[in-house]
Design an enzyme around this catalytic site. Structure first.
Site, PDB file in Angstrom:
ATOM      1  N   CYS A  59       3.589  -4.558   2.346  1.00 44.94           N
ATOM      2  CA  CYS A  59       3.012  -4.127   1.172  1.00 44.94           C
ATOM      3  C   CYS A  59       3.813  -2.847   0.620  1.00 44.94           C
ATOM      4  CB  CYS A  59       1.560  -4.015   1.356  1.00 44.94           C
ATOM      5  SG  CYS A  59       1.093  -2.896   2.418  1.00 44.94           S
ATOM      6  N   ARG A 114      -3.129  -3.560   2.711  1.00 45.90           N
ATOM      7  CA  ARG A 114      -3.064  -4.985   2.919  1.00 45.90           C
ATOM      8  C   ARG A 114      -2.186  -5.379   3.981  1.00 45.90           C
ATOM      9  NH1 ARG A 114      -0.625  -5.883  -2.947  1.00 45.90           N
ATOM     10  NH2 ARG A 114       0.097  -3.564  -2.583  1.00 45.90           N
ATOM     11  N   ASP A 125      -3.755  -5.420  -4.870  1.00 42.74           N
ATOM     12  CA  ASP A 125      -3.818  -4.278  -4.145  1.00 42.74           C
ATOM     13  C   ASP A 125      -5.270  -3.655  -4.062  1.00 42.74           C
ATOM     14  OD1 ASP A 125      -3.686  -1.823  -3.125  1.00 42.74           O
ATOM     15  OD2 ASP A 125      -1.910  -1.088  -4.284  1.00 42.74           O
TER      16      ASP A 125
HETATM   17  P1  4NP Z   1      -1.148  -1.326   0.285  1.00 44.74           P
HETATM   18  O1  4NP Z   1      -2.083  -0.321  -0.988  1.00 44.74           O
HETATM   19  O2  4NP Z   1       0.156  -1.227  -0.519  1.00 44.74           O
HETATM   20  O3  4NP Z   1      -2.108  -2.480   0.204  1.00 44.74           O
HETATM   21  O4  4NP Z   1      -1.076  -0.393   1.379  1.00 44.74           O
HETATM   22  C1  4NP Z   1      -1.573   0.835  -1.444  1.00 44.74           C
HETATM   23  C2  4NP Z   1      -2.027   2.092  -0.805  1.00 44.74           C
HETATM   24  C3  4NP Z   1      -1.696   3.467  -1.158  1.00 44.74           C
HETATM   25  C4  4NP Z   1      -0.874   3.340  -2.149  1.00 44.74           C
HETATM   26  C5  4NP Z   1      -0.654   2.366  -2.978  1.00 44.74           C
HETATM   27  C6  4NP Z   1      -1.080   1.021  -2.187  1.00 44.74           C
HETATM   28  N1  4NP Z   1      -0.434   4.759  -2.623  1.00 44.74           N
HETATM   29  O5  4NP Z   1       0.210   4.683  -3.825  1.00 44.74           O
HETATM   30  O6  4NP Z   1      -0.674   5.721  -2.166  1.00 44.74           O
END
Ligand code: 4NP
Length: 153
Positions: A8, A14, A122
């Protein structure tokens, strides 16, 4: 040994859930399941508290996981690379060196909605319900993946 990587953006919401869920559905030994983020914001971090909480609710402990960034070497180290959304797909494909690399990359929800390229949204900026939805989508997709992988053995 089949090696599967979940990808992800941050590797805290995710893909840690996808890793934990798929691991729980596959026999050990025989399979390696890992996860990574295309971004580097959360390298070394635990999964998001809400992912940990939802995993725990469904009997999974994902607190052994730490964030890491996807690298080109992952194309060598893994057989199957599952991405959560189109942006992950583009970021991973950017690093592909050849068609073999490209052919390892799949949208995870295509396991349940073939060829639709749907996204696992997300959940990072929303509430706990988003994490619950994420868990359910990933659980369904991982059931399909596990079924296929076990039948191919
Ligand atoms: P993930 O969600 O891609 O599902 O882990 C996110 C977690 C943090 C960030 C972006 C997406 N961030 O920009 O910090």
């Amino acid at each position: 040994m089949t090696k599967i990587l979940m990808v992800c953006l941050g590797n805290i919401c995710r893909s840690p859930l996808a890793e934990g869920i798929l691991k729980s559905k596959l026999p050990q030994p025989g399979f390696i399941v890992d996860s990574a983020g295309t971004g580097n914001y959360h390298v070394g971090d635990l999964p998001d508290k809400r992912s940990i909480q939802i995993a725990k609710k469904y009997g999974l402990d994902i607190t052994n996981q730490r964030g890491r960034q996807f690298t080109v070497l992952d194309f060598d180290n893994f057989d199957l690379i599952y991405v959560m959304d189109e942006s992950n797909y583009k970021n991973v494909i950017k690093l592909a060196r050849n068609q073999d690399d490209v052919d390892k990359v799949y949208f995870i929800l295509n396991e349940i909605y073939p060829e639709q390229n749907h996204s696992v949204p997300d959940p990072y900026t929303g509430g706990i319900q988003g994490f619950e939805n994420t868990f359910k989508m990933l659980d369904e997709a991982c059931s399909e993946i596990a079924l296929k992988l076990k039948n191919n053995k």
